[in-house]
Scaffold this active site. Structure first.
Site, mmCIF file in Angstrom:
data_model
loop_
_atom_site.group_PDB
_atom_site.id
_atom_site.type_symbol
_atom_site.label_atom_id
_atom_site.label_comp_id
_atom_site.label_asym_id
_atom_site.label_seq_id
_atom_site.Cartn_x
_atom_site.Cartn_y
_atom_site.Cartn_z
ATOM 1 N N SER A 265 40.367 12.020 13.505
ATOM 2 C CA SER A 265 39.243 12.376 14.354
ATOM 3 C C SER A 265 39.347 11.681 15.705
ATOM 4 C CB SER A 265 37.936 11.970 13.683
ATOM 5 O OG SER A 265 37.787 10.559 13.738
ATOM 6 N N LYS A 266 38.505 12.103 16.602
ATOM 7 C CA LYS A 266 38.485 11.510 17.931
ATOM 8 C C LYS A 266 38.238 10.008 17.850
ATOM 9 C CE LYS A 266 35.370 11.393 21.908
ATOM 10 N NZ LYS A 266 36.043 10.197 22.399
ATOM 11 N N ARG A 267 37.383 9.637 16.911
ATOM 12 C CA ARG A 267 37.052 8.216 16.767
ATOM 13 C C ARG A 267 38.274 7.359 16.476
ATOM 14 N NH1 ARG A 267 32.359 9.034 13.627
ATOM 15 N NH2 ARG A 267 33.280 8.023 11.835
ATOM 16 N N ASP A 270 40.038 6.630 19.641
ATOM 17 C CA ASP A 270 39.308 5.641 20.420
ATOM 18 C C ASP A 270 39.504 4.248 19.841
ATOM 19 O OD1 ASP A 270 38.416 7.712 21.922
ATOM 20 O OD2 ASP A 270 36.433 7.829 21.016
ATOM 21 N N GLU A 289 31.663 16.765 16.256
ATOM 22 C CA GLU A 289 32.740 17.242 15.398
ATOM 23 C C GLU A 289 32.175 17.543 14.018
ATOM 24 O OE1 GLU A 289 36.431 15.007 15.504
ATOM 25 O OE2 GLU A 289 35.721 14.121 17.361
#
Length: 527
Positions: A265-267, A270, A289
Site C-alpha cells: 500500500s501507499k503507506r 511512506d 484506498e
RNA sequence: GCAGCGUUCGUCUAGGGGUUAGGACACAUCCCUUUCACGGAUGUAACACGGGUUCGAUUCCCGUACGCUGUACCA
C-alpha cells in the site's frame, strides 16, 4: 479458439495508478505484443463518488513514461469507442433490462439501510448464508418476492431500484484460469450481486463483463483480488449467452508489503521510504484506498495528496519494468536483465507464479544500477544535465560527459552523481580524518606544494599528463607515487575513495587543482 | 464465520518422484583496484507440518497449520 488476442488494462480513475497496476498493465502489454494482439485501455469510472480529477491523465502519462503503448483507449480511440464506462451507460442499462426480461436478473428495491439490517440479522442468527442469494432473496424486497402488480407500481412511481443477477441455487461453477488451473465454486456461495445501481450506473461486474464481450477481449489478465468474483462473471457470461466467446482468465499474484502482511500500500512506501507510484502525484487528495478500509485496520491517515514517484526517485523506466516483470513471472533461463523486446519474446502466462510477491526495493535499486551502467556516457550526461541545472550547477558539456563516465559504475541513481560526486562541483569542506592522520605528513605537503607549482609547466591537464606530472614530481622528490596518491586524493576531493584520480584531475582542470592544493595546504595541521 | 487461492534460502525465484535443491538481491570473506566502486570467486542460508501412495517424496494425494484475497448499489 484461434481468435485474435485482445487484452485490456482497466483501471479506475480514483487516484494515482498503483505500481501493482503498472505490473498488470505490463503483463497485458507483453502478452499482447508477443501474440501480435491488441492492447486496450478502458477507464472504469462507474463510481462517481470516487472519481478523482487528474487521475485519468495520470494513468495516461504513467503508461507513456513506462513505454507501455496502447492500441485502443479513450485517448487513441478505436473501433469500440467510447472507452470510458461512464460514457457507455445506456448499453449497460439496456443489457441489464434484457437480463431481467429473460428472467436472469431481477429488480430489487431494498434500501441500503434495509440491506444493512438484514445483514446484521443474518450474521447474528449465524445463518449459513449471509449474502443476498438463493437462501435469502425471497425475504427481501424485489421482483421475485413482491407481487407483480406491486413491482409495476413501484417502478411506475419512479422508486429507486437496482438490478441483481439471479444466481442459480444449485450447481457448480467451473472455469480454467491460465495461472491457477481449474477453479471450482459452488453456485450457492455466490451472491445475487447488484448489476445496475440505483443511480443507473452499472457495477464493476456488469460493466466489466459487458465491455469485455463487446470489445472482443480474448484474455482477462488482472490481479488476484478478482479471483473470488470470477465465478460470478462466468455466470454473467452464461446468463447473457456469451459463453462461447468468454475470455480466458489469468489472475496475477498480488504485490505484497516488504514486511508484515497484506497487499502493498501507499503507506508502506511512506513508511519505508520508497514510492509505490510510477510518477509523482500532486493532484489533490487521492481517494481512500479500498484495501485499507477494513474494520480491523488502524485508522487510515489522511492522505497528504502528494506522493513521490519512481520517476522522480531516479528510476529508469526500463529498470522499473524489468524489476516489475520479474515480480511474479520468470523466464525459462536465469537471465534477469531483460529488455522490453526480450520480455515480450519470452513472456509466458503459464510461467506466472501463483503466490504473492513481496516488494523488495533493494532489488529495484539493483536493476536501476545495472541499467545506468548500460548507458553510454553521453546518455548519462543527458540525464545528468537537468539534475545539475536544478541545483544551479553548470559545467561544459564535455565535462558532464566525463563525470558521467567516471561515476557511472558507482551509482544507483543519476542524481547520486551530484551527492557522491559533489567534489566535482565544489572544493571539499572537510578532509577525511583517517587519511589526514595517517598520510598528511611533511613528505606529502612538500609534494603537494611542488605539484602545485609544477602545474603551470604543462600546457593542459588531461588524464595522461596528470599521471605523468603527479608521478614525475614524486620521483623528483625521491618519493614513491603510490604512497602519495591517497593523500593527494583527499586534498582534492576530501574523500578517501572515489573514481580514478587522474580522471578527477582532468575534469577539475589546472586552475581548480591549483586552488584546491592551496586550500589543502592551508589546512594541514603540521607542527 | 463463509468462500476461493496460496506456502522452496531474509527477499525475488528455478526445479521437479532418485539433484551436492540451481540463479539473483541482500549479507560476509577473498581477488582485482596503491582508493572506492564495478567485476570475479567463495561462503552463510530454503522445500510449513502430519499422514498416505511409492523401492524412493521437496515434487503426487489427503488433512492440519499459517497466510492472502474476497465476502459493498468500490473497483
Amino acid at each position: 479458439m484461434a481468435r485474435p488476442v485482445r487484452v485490456r488494462f482497466a483501471p479506475s480513475p480514483t487516484g494515482p495508478l498503483h505500481i501493482g497496476g503498472v505490473r498488470t498493465a505490463l503483463y497485458n502489454y507483453l502478452f499482447a505484443r508477443q501474440q501480435g494482439g491488441t492492447m486496450i485501455l478502458r477507464i472504469e469510472d462507474t463510481d462517481q463518488t470516487r472519481f478523482v480529477p487528474g487521475a485519468e491523465d495520470y494513468i495516461r502519462r504513467s503508461l507513456a513514461w513506462c513505454g507501455i503503448e496502447l492500441d485502443e483507449s479513450p485517448w487513441h480511440g478505436g473501433p469500440h469507442a467510447p472507452y470510458r464506462q461512464s460514457e457507455r451507460k445506456a448499453t449497460y442499462q439496456a443489457l441489464a433490462r434484457q437480463l431481467v426480461e429473460r428472467g436472469q436478473a431481477y429488480y430489487a428495491f431494498d434500501t441500503p439501510a434495509e440491506l444493512e439490517t438484514m445483514r446484521q440479522q443474518l450474521l447474528a442468527s449465524k445463518a449459513e448464508h449471509t449474502g443476498y442469494g438463493s437462501q435469502t432473496r425471497l425475504q427481501m424486497k424485489n421482483s421475485l418476492s413482491l407481487p407483480a402488480t406491486e413491482v409495476q407500481a413501484r417502478l411506475a412511481a419512479g422508486e429507486p431500484y437496482s438490478v441483481r443477477l439471479l444466481v442459480p441455487a444449485e450447481g457448480e461453477v467451473v472455469f480454467d484460469d491460465l495461472v491457477r488451473g481449474q477453479v471450482r465454486v459452488q453456485a450457492n456461495t455466490i451472491d445475487d450481486k447488484v448489476l445496475l445501481k440505483s443511480d443507473g450506473m452499472p457495477t464493476y461486474h456488469l460493466a466489466n463483463v459487458v465491455d469485455d464481450h463487446l470489445m472482443e477481449i480474448s484474455h482477462v489478465i488482472r490481479g488476484e483480488e478478482w479471483l473470488p468474483s470470477a465465478p460470478l462473471h462466468v455466470l454473467l457470461y452464461r446468463a447473457f449467452g456469451w459463453e462461447a466467446t468468454r475470455p480466458q482468465f489469468a489472475h496475477l499474484p498480488l504485490l505484497l508489503k516488504p514486511e508484515g502482511e497484506g497487499k502493498l500500500s501507499k503507506r508502506d512506501g511512506d513508511r519505508l521510504g520508497f514510492s509505490v507510484f510510477p510518477l509523482a502525484w500532486d493532484g489533490g487528495a487521492p481517494a481512500p484506498e479500498t484495501d485499507e478500509t477494513g474494520p480491523d485496520d488502524e485508522p487510515t491517515p489522511q492522505p497528504t495528496g502528494r506522493s513521490s514517484g519512481f520517476r522522480e526517485d531516479g528510476y529508469l523506466p526500463a529498470a522499473l519494468l524489468n524489476f516489475l516483470a520479474l515480480l511474479g513471472w520468470h523466464p525459462t533461463t536465469d537471465q534477469e536483465l531483460l529488455s522490453l523486446p526480450e520480455m515480450i519474446a519470452q513472456f509466458d502466462l503459464s510461467r506466472i507464479h501463483k503466490a504473492g510477491a513481496r516488494f523488495d526495493i533493494q532489488k529495484a535499486k539493483w536493476f536501476n544500477q545495472q541499467y545506468i551502467k548500460q548507458l553510454s556516457n553521453e546518455e548519462l550526461a543527458q540525464q545528468l544535465t537537468p539534475e545539475l541545472a536544478s541545483r544551479n550547477l553548470s559545467l561544459p558539456p564535455a565535462k558532464v560527459v566525463a563525470i558521467g563516465g567516471l561515476m557511472k559504475e558507482r551509482i544507483t541513481f543519476v542524481k547520486d552523481i551530484v551527492t557522491d560526486g559533489a567534489f566535482f562541483f565544489e572544493p571539499p569542506t572537510e578532509y577525511d580524518a583517517q587519511v589526514v592522520a595517517k598520510k598528511w605528513n611533511a613528505d606529502l605537503t612538500g609534494y603537494l606544494a611542488a605539484l602545485q607549482s609544477a602545474l603551470a609547466t604543462v600546457p593542459q591537464l588531461d588524464e595522461a599528463t596528470a599521471r605523468e606530472l603527479t608521478h614525475q614530481v614524486a620521483e623528483q622528490r625521491g618519493l614513491k607515487p603510490g604512497s602519495l596518491m591517497q593523500g593527494l586524493r583527499v586534498a582534492l576531493t576530501g574523500a578517501p575513495g572515489g573514481p580514478d584520480l587522474m580522471g578527477i584531475i582532468a575534469v577539475l582542470g589546472q586552475a581548480e587543482v591549483e586552488k584546491r592544493l592551496g586550500l589543502a595546504l592551508a589546512m594541514v595541521p603540521l607542527p
